[in-house]
Write a protein that holds these residues in place. Structure first.
Motif, PDB file in Angstrom:
ATOM      1  N   ASP A  12       0.857  -1.189   0.000  1.00 20.87           N
ATOM      2  CA  ASP A  12       0.000   0.000   0.000  1.00 20.87           C
ATOM      3  C   ASP A  12       0.891   1.238   0.000  1.00 20.87           C
ATOM      4  O   ASP A  12       1.993   1.209   0.552  1.00 20.87           O
ATOM      5  N   LEU A  13       0.407   2.318  -0.618  1.00 20.91           N
ATOM      6  CA  LEU A  13       1.110   3.599  -0.568  1.00 20.91           C
ATOM      7  C   LEU A  13       0.200   4.643   0.057  1.00 20.91           C
ATOM      8  O   LEU A  13      -1.020   4.611  -0.104  1.00 20.91           O
ATOM      9  N   LYS A  14       0.834   5.602   0.738  1.00 21.98           N
ATOM     10  CA  LYS A  14       0.079   6.664   1.412  1.00 21.98           C
ATOM     11  C   LYS A  14      -0.066   7.855   0.489  1.00 21.98           C
ATOM     12  O   LYS A  14       0.905   8.331  -0.090  1.00 21.98           O
ATOM     13  N   ASN A  15      -1.302   8.354   0.356  1.00 22.32           N
ATOM     14  CA  ASN A  15      -1.563   9.519  -0.481  1.00 22.32           C
ATOM     15  C   ASN A  15      -2.539  10.439   0.252  1.00 22.32           C
ATOM     16  O   ASN A  15      -3.699  10.090   0.455  1.00 22.32           O
ATOM     17  N   ILE A  57      11.355   3.732  -2.153  1.00 22.39           N
ATOM     18  CA  ILE A  57      10.106   4.307  -1.639  1.00 22.39           C
ATOM     19  C   ILE A  57      10.317   4.628  -0.161  1.00 22.39           C
ATOM     20  O   ILE A  57      10.807   3.796   0.602  1.00 22.39           O
ATOM     21  N   ALA A  58       9.952   5.848   0.229  1.00 29.15           N
ATOM     22  CA  ALA A  58      10.133   6.273   1.622  1.00 29.15           C
ATOM     23  C   ALA A  58       9.367   5.333   2.548  1.00 29.15           C
ATOM     24  O   ALA A  58       8.179   5.059   2.314  1.00 29.15           O
ATOM     25  N   PRO A  59      10.031   4.812   3.606  1.00 30.36           N
ATOM     26  CA  PRO A  59       9.369   3.852   4.511  1.00 30.36           C
ATOM     27  C   PRO A  59       8.053   4.362   5.097  1.00 30.36           C
ATOM     28  O   PRO A  59       7.111   3.589   5.286  1.00 30.36           O
ATOM     29  N   LYS A  60       7.969   5.672   5.367  1.00 31.28           N
ATOM     30  CA  LYS A  60       6.747   6.230   5.962  1.00 31.28           C
ATOM     31  C   LYS A  60       5.586   6.271   4.967  1.00 31.28           C
ATOM     32  O   LYS A  60       4.432   6.395   5.355  1.00 31.28           O
ATOM     33  N   ALA A  61       5.940   6.214   3.658  1.00 31.85           N
ATOM     34  CA  ALA A  61       4.895   6.328   2.628  1.00 31.85           C
ATOM     35  C   ALA A  61       4.420   4.975   2.124  1.00 31.85           C
ATOM     36  O   ALA A  61       3.560   4.902   1.249  1.00 31.85           O
ATOM     37  N   MET A  62       4.972   3.878   2.672  1.00 33.66           N
ATOM     38  CA  MET A  62       4.580   2.548   2.186  1.00 33.66           C
ATOM     39  C   MET A  62       4.220   1.625   3.347  1.00 33.66           C
ATOM     40  O   MET A  62       4.655   1.815   4.483  1.00 33.66           O
ATOM     41  N   ARG A  63       3.372   0.660   3.034  1.00 37.50           N
ATOM     42  CA  ARG A  63       2.973  -0.339   4.030  1.00 37.50           C
ATOM     43  C   ARG A  63       2.981  -1.696   3.333  1.00 37.50           C
ATOM     44  O   ARG A  63       2.169  -1.954   2.440  1.00 37.50           O
ATOM     45  N   LEU A  64       3.931  -2.555   3.748  1.00 33.89           N
ATOM     46  CA  LEU A  64       4.085  -3.877   3.139  1.00 33.89           C
ATOM     47  C   LEU A  64       3.264  -4.899   3.923  1.00 33.89           C
ATOM     48  O   LEU A  64       3.465  -5.079   5.115  1.00 33.89           O
ATOM     49  N   HIS A  65       2.342  -5.544   3.245  1.00 33.14           N
ATOM     50  CA  HIS A  65       1.496  -6.554   3.900  1.00 33.14           C
ATOM     51  C   HIS A  65       2.187  -7.911   3.932  1.00 33.14           C
ATOM     52  O   HIS A  65       2.189  -8.604   4.942  1.00 33.14           O
TER      53      HIS A  65
END
Length: 574
Positions: A12-15, A57-65
């Motif tokens: 997932d990416l944060k937007n 990808i910046a760690p704060k902007a991504m969420r790896l499931h």
């Protein structure tokens, strides 16, 4: 042996404080020494997959499931999961073992640092070479990627090089440390067909020379057919199909893959409307036979009859002996000033209702001719007639009322739209300048009509350019060009950076508008398959001159110059 394995990668990416699901259990293997093509439209997850491999990808902007990215070092045979590697170790892998060529070389290269120094930086960081040795190695690399005058290019800034030369500098930087894996993210998207062909041949040659494994990301299946061994098709973050090149192209299974293959303009047929990916997806949902999807085609007799009507009148635009030159930078203070001709004695006629295609390599003068026609650039010599009136003799004040008749759709819709204006304001602004309609209420009604005409809606009136995709921004640029009810429109590489399906949608829209409003187009592009489909006649430019002018089909069937033959042979064919 697999150089890279991506297993069930879900991300997932944060937007704007919201999480958006981007990749869903993406899995594929990259065998050592092979090339895998990753294809799909913008937003399918191609670049995110590549950036995940590089850990950019910046760690704060991504969420790896879930998922793993397993990289196997060629020298030691040791495998590591790149997801878990500490950043300090990842810096050694990044560039040293896995390198990347980014999509846009102009924004990837630092504009204030000389090209050679930027490549040297990678060598000094990843190898024990001294500065002197690193400089010599950079010159060797520039020779290896077939850059002319390597010593001069070493000292040049990015803006002094052509698009193809900048891309070769990026390739030299990527291969400088002999990586095991090279990721090429859309490296040929906005390049001429001849330059693109050269880059593809260069990548294949370097791969064989260095034994690299390559991930080649693109939306153009014609390019994939030329370079890849295996193909992975991504659609909205899912791998919908994968297999060998032959298997995918001869027997595609998924409607999305079938749509990607079908929506590129054919060199042998001219349908009234191009197929798009959505045509195949909608037909699949209805349970229709996908192999029977097609549109009626214009016959040779219909085209001949249309041309007979088209060319019996007076030309709308006539250019006589047009020339434009630019001064070159002097090497010495008191050296004699030298000039380069962007246009040299160009004469041309454009008839009302015609689409005249203008093709040629970068630097041949296509864009200069288009902008000179609109007097955005003033010519040094020659005359331009619009409806029989010489517009080169008019002052800017006299010419202003004519500007609304003569419009341009620029290549990059993002930079041509003001980021601080809403789309509504951008559409209303030219109406205000030319005093069209009584007030802003009437202008807003017209702006909303234009948005709906190009496939958007009233809600888009209040949004800003950054909130739209590339295809939507190009539609907005078309709507803005239509705002003044023009007679003549220059399309300057207006579809060159779009996905093949979005490109097909925009080309269909331009043809519909032409039929509805009887527009006259000059269609500038380096993609001959697109120009051939769109054009009645085609003009081929080389070094500021028109070297060939004829019916578009006749030029493709029977090119008269070696230069035109080279352009045609470079078209990527599936």
């Amino acid at each position: 042996m697999e150089a890279l394995q991506i297993q069930d990668f879900t991300l997932d990416l944060k937007n704007d404080e919201e999480w958006k699901s981007i990749l869903h259990q993406v899995s594929f293997d990259l065998p050592k020494g092979s090339t895998i093509g990753v294809v799909g439209e913008s937003g399918s997850g191609k670049s995110v997959t590549a950036l995940s491999v590089m850990r950019l990808i910046a760690p704060k902007a991504m969420r790896l499931h879930q998922g793993k990215i397993l990289y196997t070092d060629t020298a030691s045979g040791k495998s590591v999961n790149l997801v878990d590697v500490p950043e300090k170790e990842m810096r050694k892998i990044r560039g040293g073992h896995i390198a990347m060529i980014f999509q846009e070389p102009m924004t990837s290269l630092n504009p204030v640092i000389r090209c050679g120094e930027q490549v040297m930086e990678a060598l000094l960081l990843h190898t024990p070479l001294s500065k002197k040795e690193a400089r010599a190695r950079v010159i060797e690399l520039f020779q290896e990627v077939m850059l002319p005058r390597p010593e001069k290019i070493f000292s040049s800034y990015p803006h002094e090089l052509s698009g193809g030369q900048k891309q070769r500098v990026m390739i030299a930087m990527a291969i400088s440390c002999h990586p095991d894996i090279l990721i090429a993210d859309e490296p040929t998207t906005a390049l001429d067909v001849t330059v693109q062909k050269g880059i593809l041949e260069l990548l294949k040659q370097l791969q064989q020379q260095h034994g690299m494994s390559v991930i080649f990301i693109t939306h153009d299946l014609g390019v994939v057919a030329q370079i890849a061994d295996q193909v992975v098709v991504l659609f909205k973050g899912d791998v919908v199909e994968q297999g060998s090149v032959e298997e995918i192209f001869k027997n595609p299974k998924h409607p999305y893959t079938k749509g990607l293959i079908a929506c590129r303009p054919s060199l042998t047929k001219r349908p009234y409307r191009l197929l798009t990916v959505s045509d195949f997806l909608e037909a699949d949902q209805k349970g229709e036979n996908l192999s029977q999807i097609s549109f009626a085609e214009e016959t040779m007799e219909e085209r001949a009859a249309r041309h007979a009507r088209l060319y019996q009148g007076e030309p709308l635009i006539r250019i006589e002996h047009l020339s434009k030159k630019y001064p070159l930078r002097k090497d010495k203070l008191f050296a004699r000033r030298e000039y380069v001709y962007a246009l040299k004695d160009v004469s041309l006629e454009v008839y009302e209702g015609e689409t005249l295609g203008l093709v040629g390599e970068s630097g041949c003068g296509k864009t200069t001719l288009g902008r000179t026609l609109l007097r955005l650039i003033e010519p040094d010599e020659g005359r331009i007639f619009y409806k029989g009136r010489d517009i080169t003799t008019l002052s800017q004040r006299q010419f202003r009322p004519l500007r609304k008749d003569l419009q341009i759709i620029l290549q990059d819709p993002y930079s041509s739209l003001n980021q601080r204006l809403t789309i509504g304001d951008a559409l209303m602004e030219p109406m205000q300048v030319h005093h069209l309609y009584a007030n802003n209420k009437e202008r807003k009604v017209r702006a909303v009509e234009l948005l709906e005409r190009v496939g958007l809606n009233e809600s888009h009136f209040y949004r800003y350019p950054h909130e739209f995709s590339g295809g939507q921004r190009q539609r907005i640029s078309i709507a803005r060009a239509l705002a003044l009810n023009p007679r003549f429109i220059i399309c300057d590489e207006s579809v060159s950076a779009l996905d093949v399906s979005v490109q097909a949608q925009v080309l269909n829209l331009l043809n519909e508008l032409k039929e509805e409003f009887r527009f006259t187009y000059i269609f500038i592009s380096h993609d001959l398959s697109v120009v051939k489909y769109m054009s009645d006649r085609m003009a081929v430019m080389q070094a500021g001159r028109i070297v060939e002018l004829n019916d578009a089909d006749e030029i493709y069937r029977n090119p008269q110059t070696e230069y035109t033959r080279t352009l045609i042979e470079a078209i990527p064919v599936i």
